[in-house]
Enzyme design. Structure first.
Site, PDB file in Angstrom:
ATOM      1  N   GLY A   1      10.714  -3.473   5.723  1.00  0.00           N
ATOM      2  CA  GLY A   1       9.921  -4.709   5.656  1.00  0.00           C
ATOM      3  C   GLY A   1       9.511  -5.010   4.219  1.00  0.00           C
ATOM      4  O   GLY A   1       9.650  -6.138   3.733  1.00  0.00           O
ATOM      5  N   HIS A   2       9.018  -3.992   3.532  1.00  0.00           N
ATOM      6  CA  HIS A   2       8.660  -4.169   2.117  1.00  0.00           C
ATOM      7  C   HIS A   2       9.893  -4.537   1.285  1.00  0.00           C
ATOM      8  O   HIS A   2       9.822  -5.385   0.391  1.00  0.00           O
ATOM      9  CB  HIS A   2       8.066  -2.875   1.550  1.00  0.00           C
ATOM     10  CG  HIS A   2       6.807  -2.405   2.219  1.00  0.00           C
ATOM     11  ND1 HIS A   2       6.765  -1.255   2.970  1.00  0.00           N
ATOM     12  CD2 HIS A   2       5.557  -2.929   2.243  1.00  0.00           C
ATOM     13  CE1 HIS A   2       5.518  -1.071   3.417  1.00  0.00           C
ATOM     14  NE2 HIS A   2       4.774  -2.077   3.003  1.00  0.00           N
TER      15      HIS A   2
ATOM     16  N   LEU B   1       6.833   2.754   1.582  1.00  0.00           N
ATOM     17  CA  LEU B   1       7.669   1.558   1.709  1.00  0.00           C
ATOM     18  C   LEU B   1       8.733   1.724   2.788  1.00  0.00           C
ATOM     19  O   LEU B   1       9.308   2.799   2.971  1.00  0.00           O
ATOM     20  CB  LEU B   1       8.343   1.244   0.370  1.00  0.00           C
ATOM     21  CG  LEU B   1       7.386   1.007  -0.812  1.00  0.00           C
ATOM     22  CD1 LEU B   1       8.182   0.565  -2.052  1.00  0.00           C
ATOM     23  CD2 LEU B   1       6.310  -0.023  -0.485  1.00  0.00           C
TER      24      LEU B   1
ATOM     25  N   MET C   1       0.838  -1.207   0.000  1.00  0.00           N
ATOM     26  CA  MET C   1       0.000   0.000   0.000  1.00  0.00           C
ATOM     27  C   MET C   1       0.871   1.256   0.000  1.00  0.00           C
ATOM     28  O   MET C   1       0.396   2.355   0.307  1.00  0.00           O
ATOM     29  CB  MET C   1      -0.937  -0.009   1.209  1.00  0.00           C
ATOM     30  CG  MET C   1      -1.880  -1.208   1.189  1.00  0.00           C
ATOM     31  SD  MET C   1      -3.332  -1.010   2.226  1.00  0.00           S
ATOM     32  CE  MET C   1      -2.584  -0.845   3.848  1.00  0.00           C
TER      33      MET C   1
ATOM     34  N   GLY D   1       4.131 -10.768   3.874  1.00  0.00           N
ATOM     35  CA  GLY D   1       4.840 -10.754   5.147  1.00  0.00           C
ATOM     36  C   GLY D   1       4.091 -11.473   6.254  1.00  0.00           C
ATOM     37  O   GLY D   1       2.860 -11.396   6.342  1.00  0.00           O
ATOM     38  N   GLU D   2       4.858 -12.129   7.120  1.00  0.00           N
ATOM     39  CA  GLU D   2       4.272 -12.757   8.316  1.00  0.00           C
ATOM     40  C   GLU D   2       3.743 -11.704   9.289  1.00  0.00           C
ATOM     41  O   GLU D   2       2.965 -12.024  10.178  1.00  0.00           O
ATOM     42  CB  GLU D   2       5.322 -13.616   9.037  1.00  0.00           C
ATOM     43  CG  GLU D   2       5.606 -14.907   8.330  1.00  0.00           C
ATOM     44  CD  GLU D   2       6.732 -15.694   8.990  1.00  0.00           C
ATOM     45  OE1 GLU D   2       7.115 -15.371  10.147  1.00  0.00           O
ATOM     46  OE2 GLU D   2       7.239 -16.623   8.345  1.00  0.00           O
ATOM     47  N   LYS D   3       4.190 -10.462   9.120  1.00  0.00           N
ATOM     48  CA  LYS D   3       3.681  -9.360   9.938  1.00  0.00           C
ATOM     49  C   LYS D   3       2.156  -9.371   9.959  1.00  0.00           C
ATOM     50  O   LYS D   3       1.526  -9.125  10.984  1.00  0.00           O
ATOM     51  CB  LYS D   3       4.227  -8.048   9.379  1.00  0.00           C
ATOM     52  CG  LYS D   3       3.482  -6.793   9.750  1.00  0.00           C
ATOM     53  CD  LYS D   3       3.824  -6.344  11.128  1.00  0.00           C
ATOM     54  CE  LYS D   3       3.285  -4.977  11.488  1.00  0.00           C
ATOM     55  NZ  LYS D   3       2.079  -4.535  10.845  1.00  0.00           N
TER      56      LYS D   3
ATOM     57  N   SER E   1       6.248  -0.827  10.272  1.00  0.00           N
ATOM     58  CA  SER E   1       4.920  -0.640   9.695  1.00  0.00           C
ATOM     59  C   SER E   1       4.844   0.772   9.143  1.00  0.00           C
ATOM     60  O   SER E   1       5.413   1.710   9.732  1.00  0.00           O
ATOM     61  CB  SER E   1       3.855  -0.811  10.781  1.00  0.00           C
ATOM     62  OG  SER E   1       2.611  -0.280  10.348  1.00  0.00           O
ATOM     63  N   SER E   2       4.147   0.940   8.047  1.00  0.00           N
ATOM     64  CA  SER E   2       3.940   2.294   7.512  1.00  0.00           C
ATOM     65  C   SER E   2       3.244   3.155   8.553  1.00  0.00           C
ATOM     66  O   SER E   2       3.420   4.375   8.592  1.00  0.00           O
ATOM     67  CB  SER E   2       3.099   2.229   6.235  1.00  0.00           C
ATOM     68  OG  SER E   2       3.715   1.384   5.284  1.00  0.00           O
TER      69      SER E   2
HETATM   70  P1  AMP Z   1       1.311  -3.120   3.453  1.00  0.00           P
HETATM   71  O1  AMP Z   1       1.925  -2.096   2.579  1.00  0.00           O
HETATM   72  O2  AMP Z   1       1.306  -2.770   4.907  1.00  0.00           O
HETATM   73  O3  AMP Z   1      -0.017  -3.617   2.949  1.00  0.00           O
HETATM   74  O4  AMP Z   1       2.266  -4.397   3.387  1.00  0.00           O
HETATM   75  C1  AMP Z   1       2.608  -4.964   2.157  1.00  0.00           C
HETATM   76  C2  AMP Z   1       3.296  -6.287   2.408  1.00  0.00           C
HETATM   77  O5  AMP Z   1       4.458  -6.061   3.200  1.00  0.00           O
HETATM   78  C3  AMP Z   1       2.427  -7.290   3.168  1.00  0.00           C
HETATM   79  O6  AMP Z   1       2.679  -8.585   2.651  1.00  0.00           O
HETATM   80  C4  AMP Z   1       2.941  -7.151   4.572  1.00  0.00           C
HETATM   81  O7  AMP Z   1       2.740  -8.310   5.363  1.00  0.00           O
HETATM   82  C5  AMP Z   1       4.414  -6.903   4.339  1.00  0.00           C
HETATM   83  N1  AMP Z   1       5.025  -6.241   5.482  1.00  0.00           N
HETATM   84  C6  AMP Z   1       4.589  -5.126   6.122  1.00  0.00           C
HETATM   85  N2  AMP Z   1       5.388  -4.832   7.166  1.00  0.00           N
HETATM   86  C7  AMP Z   1       6.340  -5.798   7.197  1.00  0.00           C
HETATM   87  C8  AMP Z   1       7.467  -6.051   8.048  1.00  0.00           C
HETATM   88  N3  AMP Z   1       7.763  -5.285   9.084  1.00  0.00           N
HETATM   89  N4  AMP Z   1       8.238  -7.127   7.768  1.00  0.00           N
HETATM   90  C9  AMP Z   1       7.947  -7.943   6.714  1.00  0.00           C
HETATM   91  N5  AMP Z   1       6.907  -7.749   5.883  1.00  0.00           N
HETATM   92  C10 AMP Z   1       6.118  -6.692   6.114  1.00  0.00           C
END
Ligand code: AMP
Length: 292
Positions: free
Chosen positions: A35-36, A32, A29, A147-149, A185-186
């Site tokens: 984690g991303h 970045l 989303m 991500g496992e997050k 986290s964003s």
């Molecule tokens: P998001 O942009 O928050 O929707 O996350 C996009 C992808 O990045 C999803 O698969 C999340 O699980 C992964 N993600 C988000 N934060 C982390 C993190 N700290 N470590 C690993 N993967 C992450």
């Protein structure tokens, strides 16, 4: 900047057609962080070409959630993708993804979609799975990384791919954390200094719980709970220990569990989880806990 960015379905189709070999997709989303980037790096290891999608999906946000203030920094995101050698970024607008408005037909996440995160965010996982399904169709990858997050999201995506026969492999990537253990986290950009201090107790609690797992499910939950209770800046939505295979509440028969927390810190809602390995009762007196 030389990175290829597709903004429309036509641009995506034209650029996707040029990608030879095994293709991976990383869905985000935006805003970045490391984690991303870890997902992107894993993607490069498992595929010849990497597509990153950047789309803030309104369908997965509730009416009172943070859609309007969610951080957006496309230029910086594209620079990061370029530095990581991403082959193609798909950054569509709402009307590209949902040309007819909110879709009448959606993916239903089912029973697991109504529990835990789903109980606190009704409809969230239907919105997630619907956009993941669409982006899988549009990008046509061989492999998709998550991500496992977002462990419950990952479990539901695996179920969707299995139950609906999506021709894609799902790869999970461990959570990237700051040194304190706080999961990146964003949404961490919303946190003030005092919020940050409180937010760090989430992972501390999970580690305390995992460390107490040699005593069984109740001990693990109690140890995690004690840490959260001691932190006045944290309002817990749920703390739960599920069996990692079934996502049913962990029992004495659970070998690998997942300890999950969701909490509000100030106005920011955060989630985190860790793997919990239970030793069988016969081993309990001799084995040290194996904590993930
Ligand atoms: P998001 O942009 O928050 O929707 O996350 C996009 C992808 O990045 C999803 O698969 C999340 O699980 C992964 N993600 C988000 N934060 C982390 C993190 N700290 N470590 C690993 N993967 C992450």
């Amino acid at each position: 900047m030389t990175i290829t960015v597709a903004r429309t379905r036509e641009e995506l189709a034209a650029e996707r057609a040029k990608l030879n070999g095994r293709v991976a997709v990383v869905m985000t989303m935006g805003a970045l962080h490391a984690g991303h980037i870890e997902l992107v790096r894993r993607a490069r290891e498992v595929a010849a070409k990497v597509i990153v999608t950047i789309f803030l999906n309104p369908l997965q946000f509730g009416a009172n959630e943070d859609l309007d203030k969610y951080p957006s920094r496309l230029a910086a995101d594209l620079a990061l993708c370029e530095a990581e050698g991403v082959d193609l970024v798909f950054a569509p607008t709402n009307d590209v993804v949902y040309p007819d408005g909110p879709p009448g037909v959606r993916v239903v996440a089912g029973v697991l979609g109504d529990r835990l995160e789903g109980e606190h965010r009704p409809g969230h996982f239907d919105g997630v799975l619907t956009v993941v399904a669409k982006l899988l169709h549009l990008t046509a990858p061989d492999v998709a990384l998550f991500g496992e997050k977002d462990a419950q999201q990952l479990a539901l995506i695996r179920r969707m791919v299995h139950d609906l026969d999506f021709p894609v492999e799902i790869v999970s990537v461990p959570t990237i954390r700051e040194e304190s253990g706080l999961a990146l986290s964003s949404r961490n950009t919303y946190l003030s200094e005092s919020d940050l201090a409180a937010a760090r107790s989430l992972n501390r609690a999970l580690r305390a719980g995992a460390g107490a797992a040699y005593g069984g499910v109740a001990s693990a939950l109690a140890a995690a709970s004690a840490v959260l209770d001691a932190e006045p800046g944290v309002a817990v939505d749920y703390l739960a220990l599920v069996d990692d295979a079934t996502w049913e509440p962990a029992t004495e028969n659970t070998h690998i569990g997942r300890l999950l927390v969701a909490a509000r810190v100030g106005t920011t809602r955060l989630i985190d989880n860790v793997s919990v390995v239970f030793v069988s009762s016969g081993e309990r007196t001799t084995s040290a806990p194996d904590v993930g």
